[in-house]
Enzyme design. Sequence first.
Site, PDB file in Angstrom:
ATOM      1  N   GLU A  46      -0.530  -6.744  -0.816  1.00  0.00           N
ATOM      2  CA  GLU A  46       0.959  -5.607  -1.008  1.00  0.00           C
ATOM      3  C   GLU A  46       0.783  -4.664   0.430  1.00  0.00           C
ATOM      4  O   GLU A  46      -0.124  -4.164  -0.199  1.00  0.00           O
ATOM      5  CB  GLU A  46       0.372  -4.910  -2.192  1.00  0.00           C
ATOM      6  CG  GLU A  46       2.249  -3.979  -2.021  1.00  0.00           C
ATOM      7  CD  GLU A  46       1.932  -2.925  -3.225  1.00  0.00           C
ATOM      8  OE1 GLU A  46       3.024  -2.731  -3.588  1.00  0.00           O
ATOM      9  OE2 GLU A  46       1.145  -2.209  -3.429  1.00  0.00           O
ATOM     10  N   TRP A  47       1.739  -5.140   0.545  1.00  0.00           N
ATOM     11  CA  TRP A  47       2.050  -4.642   1.947  1.00  0.00           C
ATOM     12  C   TRP A  47       2.158  -2.587   1.690  1.00  0.00           C
ATOM     13  O   TRP A  47       3.793  -3.098   1.358  1.00  0.00           O
ATOM     14  CB  TRP A  47       1.786  -4.938   2.927  1.00  0.00           C
ATOM     15  CG  TRP A  47       2.698  -3.840   4.388  1.00  0.00           C
ATOM     16  CD1 TRP A  47       1.516  -3.118   4.913  1.00  0.00           C
ATOM     17  CD2 TRP A  47       3.260  -4.711   5.994  1.00  0.00           C
ATOM     18  NE1 TRP A  47       2.024  -2.500   6.091  1.00  0.00           N
ATOM     19  CE2 TRP A  47       2.778  -2.775   6.387  1.00  0.00           C
ATOM     20  CE3 TRP A  47       4.139  -5.520   6.571  1.00  0.00           C
ATOM     21  CZ2 TRP A  47       3.415  -2.943   7.721  1.00  0.00           C
ATOM     22  CZ3 TRP A  47       5.042  -4.308   7.543  1.00  0.00           C
ATOM     23  CH2 TRP A  47       5.076  -4.139   8.405  1.00  0.00           C
ATOM     24  N   ARG A  48       1.911  -1.802   1.809  1.00  0.00           N
ATOM     25  CA  ARG A  48       2.920  -0.310   1.739  1.00  0.00           C
ATOM     26  C   ARG A  48       3.210   0.160   3.138  1.00  0.00           C
ATOM     27  O   ARG A  48       2.629   0.685   3.200  1.00  0.00           O
ATOM     28  CB  ARG A  48       1.862   0.433   0.565  1.00  0.00           C
ATOM     29  CG  ARG A  48       2.185   0.315  -0.862  1.00  0.00           C
ATOM     30  CD  ARG A  48       2.926   0.817  -1.352  1.00  0.00           C
ATOM     31  NE  ARG A  48       3.092   2.232  -0.654  1.00  0.00           N
ATOM     32  CZ  ARG A  48       2.819   3.053  -1.977  1.00  0.00           C
ATOM     33  NH1 ARG A  48       2.140   3.010  -2.762  1.00  0.00           N
ATOM     34  NH2 ARG A  48       3.289   4.262  -1.397  1.00  0.00           N
ATOM     35  N   ARG A  82       8.087   2.451  -0.718  1.00  0.00           N
ATOM     36  CA  ARG A  82       7.685   3.564  -1.798  1.00  0.00           C
ATOM     37  C   ARG A  82       8.082   4.685  -1.391  1.00  0.00           C
ATOM     38  O   ARG A  82       7.610   5.091  -0.826  1.00  0.00           O
ATOM     39  CB  ARG A  82       6.487   3.458  -2.003  1.00  0.00           C
ATOM     40  CG  ARG A  82       6.505   4.446  -3.661  1.00  0.00           C
ATOM     41  CD  ARG A  82       7.002   4.046  -4.880  1.00  0.00           C
ATOM     42  NE  ARG A  82       6.337   2.677  -5.431  1.00  0.00           N
ATOM     43  CZ  ARG A  82       7.242   1.037  -5.881  1.00  0.00           C
ATOM     44  NH1 ARG A  82       8.126   1.739  -5.093  1.00  0.00           N
ATOM     45  NH2 ARG A  82       6.349   0.753  -5.788  1.00  0.00           N
ATOM     46  N   HIS A 143       8.460   4.491 -10.956  1.00  0.00           N
ATOM     47  CA  HIS A 143       7.841   5.202 -11.134  1.00  0.00           C
ATOM     48  C   HIS A 143       7.959   6.550 -11.699  1.00  0.00           C
ATOM     49  O   HIS A 143       8.203   7.201 -10.919  1.00  0.00           O
ATOM     50  CB  HIS A 143       6.824   5.460  -9.756  1.00  0.00           C
ATOM     51  CG  HIS A 143       6.374   4.268  -9.573  1.00  0.00           C
ATOM     52  ND1 HIS A 143       7.395   3.102  -9.220  1.00  0.00           N
ATOM     53  CD2 HIS A 143       5.120   3.495  -9.163  1.00  0.00           C
ATOM     54  CE1 HIS A 143       6.167   1.721  -8.300  1.00  0.00           C
ATOM     55  NE2 HIS A 143       6.125   1.668  -8.806  1.00  0.00           N
ATOM     56  N   LYS A 170       9.006  -3.569 -13.245  1.00  0.00           N
ATOM     57  CA  LYS A 170       7.008  -2.925 -13.213  1.00  0.00           C
ATOM     58  C   LYS A 170       7.319  -1.405 -13.590  1.00  0.00           C
ATOM     59  O   LYS A 170       8.554  -0.886 -13.028  1.00  0.00           O
ATOM     60  CB  LYS A 170       6.192  -2.687 -11.836  1.00  0.00           C
ATOM     61  CG  LYS A 170       5.134  -1.597 -11.788  1.00  0.00           C
ATOM     62  CD  LYS A 170       5.170  -1.986  -9.962  1.00  0.00           C
ATOM     63  CE  LYS A 170       4.141  -0.886  -9.892  1.00  0.00           C
ATOM     64  NZ  LYS A 170       3.762  -0.743  -8.860  1.00  0.00           N
ATOM     65  N   ARG A 213      -5.225  -0.880 -16.938  1.00  0.00           N
ATOM     66  CA  ARG A 213      -5.001  -1.194 -15.862  1.00  0.00           C
ATOM     67  C   ARG A 213      -6.035  -2.748 -15.927  1.00  0.00           C
ATOM     68  O   ARG A 213      -5.879  -3.642 -15.088  1.00  0.00           O
ATOM     69  CB  ARG A 213      -5.981  -0.510 -14.617  1.00  0.00           C
ATOM     70  CG  ARG A 213      -4.812   0.660 -13.632  1.00  0.00           C
ATOM     71  CD  ARG A 213      -5.042   0.842 -13.129  1.00  0.00           C
ATOM     72  NE  ARG A 213      -4.699   2.005 -12.532  1.00  0.00           N
ATOM     73  CZ  ARG A 213      -3.745   1.852 -11.267  1.00  0.00           C
ATOM     74  NH1 ARG A 213      -3.323   0.798 -11.073  1.00  0.00           N
ATOM     75  NH2 ARG A 213      -3.008   3.338 -11.302  1.00  0.00           N
ATOM     76  N   SER A 232      -3.491   3.205  -3.369  1.00  0.00           N
ATOM     77  CA  SER A 232      -2.403   3.351  -3.228  1.00  0.00           C
ATOM     78  C   SER A 232      -1.664   4.265  -4.325  1.00  0.00           C
ATOM     79  O   SER A 232      -0.735   4.800  -3.619  1.00  0.00           O
ATOM     80  CB  SER A 232      -1.622   2.518  -3.141  1.00  0.00           C
ATOM     81  OG  SER A 232      -1.628   1.712  -4.016  1.00  0.00           O
ATOM     82  N   GLN A 236      -6.564   3.559  -9.979  1.00  0.00           N
ATOM     83  CA  GLN A 236      -6.630   2.343  -9.288  1.00  0.00           C
ATOM     84  C   GLN A 236      -8.215   2.136  -9.388  1.00  0.00           C
ATOM     85  O   GLN A 236      -9.373   3.377  -8.625  1.00  0.00           O
ATOM     86  CB  GLN A 236      -6.350   2.126  -7.825  1.00  0.00           C
ATOM     87  CG  GLN A 236      -4.834   1.399  -8.128  1.00  0.00           C
ATOM     88  CD  GLN A 236      -4.191   0.988  -5.891  1.00  0.00           C
ATOM     89  OE1 GLN A 236      -5.014   1.510  -5.410  1.00  0.00           O
ATOM     90  NE2 GLN A 236      -2.431   0.946  -6.575  1.00  0.00           N
TER      91      GLN A 236
END
Length: 253
Positions: A46-48, A82, A143, A170, A213, A232, A236
């Site tokens: 994932e490119w944030r 985001r 989120h 999601k 998770r 991120s 995590q």
Amino acid sequence: MATVKVRDVVFGAGAPKICVPMVGRTLDQLVNETEVLKVLDFDLAEWRVDFFEHVEDIEEVKSALFEIRARLGEKPLLFTFRSKREGGQREVSDDYYGALNKALAQTGEIDLVDVELFQEQSVVRELVDTAHEHGVKVVMSSHDFARTPVKEEILMRLCRMQELGADLPKIAVMPQNASDVLVLLDATNTMREHFADRPFITMSMSGLGGVTRLAGEVFGSALTFGSAVEASAPGQINAADLRNILNLLHMQT
């Protein structure tokens, strides 16, 4: 429930897939992250882009994307801006949010794009249409970094994402106690058993929510996020540890 295939990765079958975020602020940092990824066992990156110093220049973002894509080989790439209100690094106008994601979906260099459920609804619909026209899957997201909504609210958001055409709905929420974690897991299981017609993603954040998770194969979440260089989001787990744990749990199910 249908599965979703992106390159060689099949969501909704077997153990949850592992996504590793890239959060570099400069192109050099992003290139370094791609080098780290070469030795990791993961399923997609994932490119944030909200971390990127030139995120408000679409041409600079495209240029960086081409470099990243070339270095990732055949790994699927999720493109995510985001917003600050959903835990990201900065806020932009609705118009720019739409223009950025639309432009990147049209490049042919990304495989999935994150679209926030609570952006302007006309923007959401246009991005879903544009992404699908260019063969890009949509991860539609919500989120909540302050709380865990009640079960019914979690289900409502996930079902709304399905209605809007998300390929992978999601939701990520913040627990205040163990009961909140159970609410998220209960909602996930109910979604899988009664409402989901496609794979979806859920998680409870922070260390308290760490079990969510890991337990996706049991309760129904198709994807989990693991860190490589820098997390991120709170909670995590290191991607290498995550793979080992998921493999162990998969053998027991």
